[in-house]
Design a protein around this motif. Structure first.
Motif, PDB file in Angstrom:
ATOM      1  N   TYR A  93     -47.533 140.706 -22.961  1.00 29.60           N
ATOM      2  CA  TYR A  93     -49.125 140.692 -23.117  1.00 29.60           C
ATOM      3  C   TYR A  93     -49.414 141.820 -22.343  1.00 29.60           C
ATOM      4  O   TYR A  93     -48.921 142.514 -21.265  1.00 29.60           O
TER       5      TYR A  93
ATOM      6  N   PHE B 230     -47.790 141.926 -18.925  1.00 32.42           N
ATOM      7  CA  PHE B 230     -47.055 141.098 -18.224  1.00 32.42           C
ATOM      8  C   PHE B 230     -45.896 140.492 -19.352  1.00 32.42           C
ATOM      9  O   PHE B 230     -46.107 140.440 -20.430  1.00 32.42           O
TER      10      PHE B 230
ATOM     11  N   PHE C 256     -45.111 133.563 -16.420  1.00 28.15           N
ATOM     12  CA  PHE C 256     -45.451 134.884 -16.210  1.00 28.15           C
ATOM     13  C   PHE C 256     -44.545 135.521 -15.246  1.00 28.15           C
ATOM     14  O   PHE C 256     -44.535 135.177 -14.029  1.00 28.15           O
ATOM     15  N   GLY C 257     -44.599 136.868 -15.405  1.00 26.91           N
ATOM     16  CA  GLY C 257     -43.815 137.735 -14.361  1.00 26.91           C
ATOM     17  C   GLY C 257     -45.190 138.207 -13.573  1.00 26.91           C
ATOM     18  O   GLY C 257     -46.085 137.858 -13.956  1.00 26.91           O
TER      19      GLY C 257
END
Lengths: 117, 117
Positions: A37, A91, A107-108
């Protein structure tokens, strides 16, 4: 444990340079999905790509390309000929299954990309 | 693509007041909506999963009495931050998943910036 690691906190490049954003994931699932994203300064998350764990084909979309390597649990994202409009936080995310049903998106921590003139 | 809206986009409130944030799926029915929280320069953290017509499922560490979630219809979920405190200041993002399109599909709203004074 399900985990996404984006080791690069911030990257600065000059316009027209190529840049690769790294993403390494951990999961016990055999079936999972990976995402990238883009979050521009406005805040809205922009979906870029979704890849399932059985599809290791690399993908190219315009200046964007993704390299999925299951052997190294990586899903790296390359922007070719970067532009100022590419400046954003990117992300990487992992969708995995919960025991008993349902799934979650992890998420990272994101990579801030700054593209300068 | 599918559109998810959030209202308001930005809100400033006094400590101790309650704030309601709406998340709407504009062109599809969302059986499941997700609420995330993002602190500055950090990743998105899932707060809760909201299923239409049933109670929300909260993540560990998220106070359900403080963050009230209502998913009264297939196109609307609301998050109410009760008795807001300055530490609740954050960027709140919702996402919605349509019944079709696969479990991996999730469309994000533009986010709501909450500042508690």
């Amino acid at each position: 444990a399900q985990k996404v690691t984006q080791a690069q906190t911030e990257i600065s490049v000059v316009e027209k340079e190529d840049v690769t954003l790294d993403c390494v994931y951990e999961t016990r699932d055999t079936t999972y999905y990976l995402f990238w994203y883009k979050q521009p300064p406005s805040g809205e998350l922009v979906f870029l790509i979704r890849r399932n764990s059985f599809d290791e084909q690399n993908e190219i979309s315009g200046r964007y390309s993704w390299n999925f390597q299951k052997s190294t649990s990586s899903f790296n994202f390359t922007i070719t000929a970067s532009q100022v409009v590419d400046s954003a936080v990117y992300f990487c995310a992992l969708r995995w299954s919960l025991t008993g049903g349902g799934n979650k998106l992890t998420f990272g921590t994101g990579t801030q990309l700054k593209v300068e003139l | 693509g599918a559109v998810v809206s959030q209202h308001p986009s930005r809100v400033i409130c006094k400590s101790g007041t309650s704030v309601k944030i709406e998340c709407r799926s504009l062109d599809f029915q969302a059986t499941t909506m997700f609420w995330y929280r993002q602190f500055p320069k950090q990743s998105l953290m899932l707060m809760a999963t909201s299923n239409e017509g049933s109670k929300a499922t909260y993540e560990q560490g998220v106070e359900k009495d403080k963050f009230l979630i209502n998913h009264a219809s297939l196109t609307l979920s609301t998050l109410t931050v009760t008795s807001a405190h300055p530490e609740d200041s954050s960027f709140y993002i919702c996402s919605a998943r349509p019944p079709t399109g696969g479990l991996e599909t999730q469309y994000f709203g533009p986010g709501t910036r909450l500042l508690v004074l």
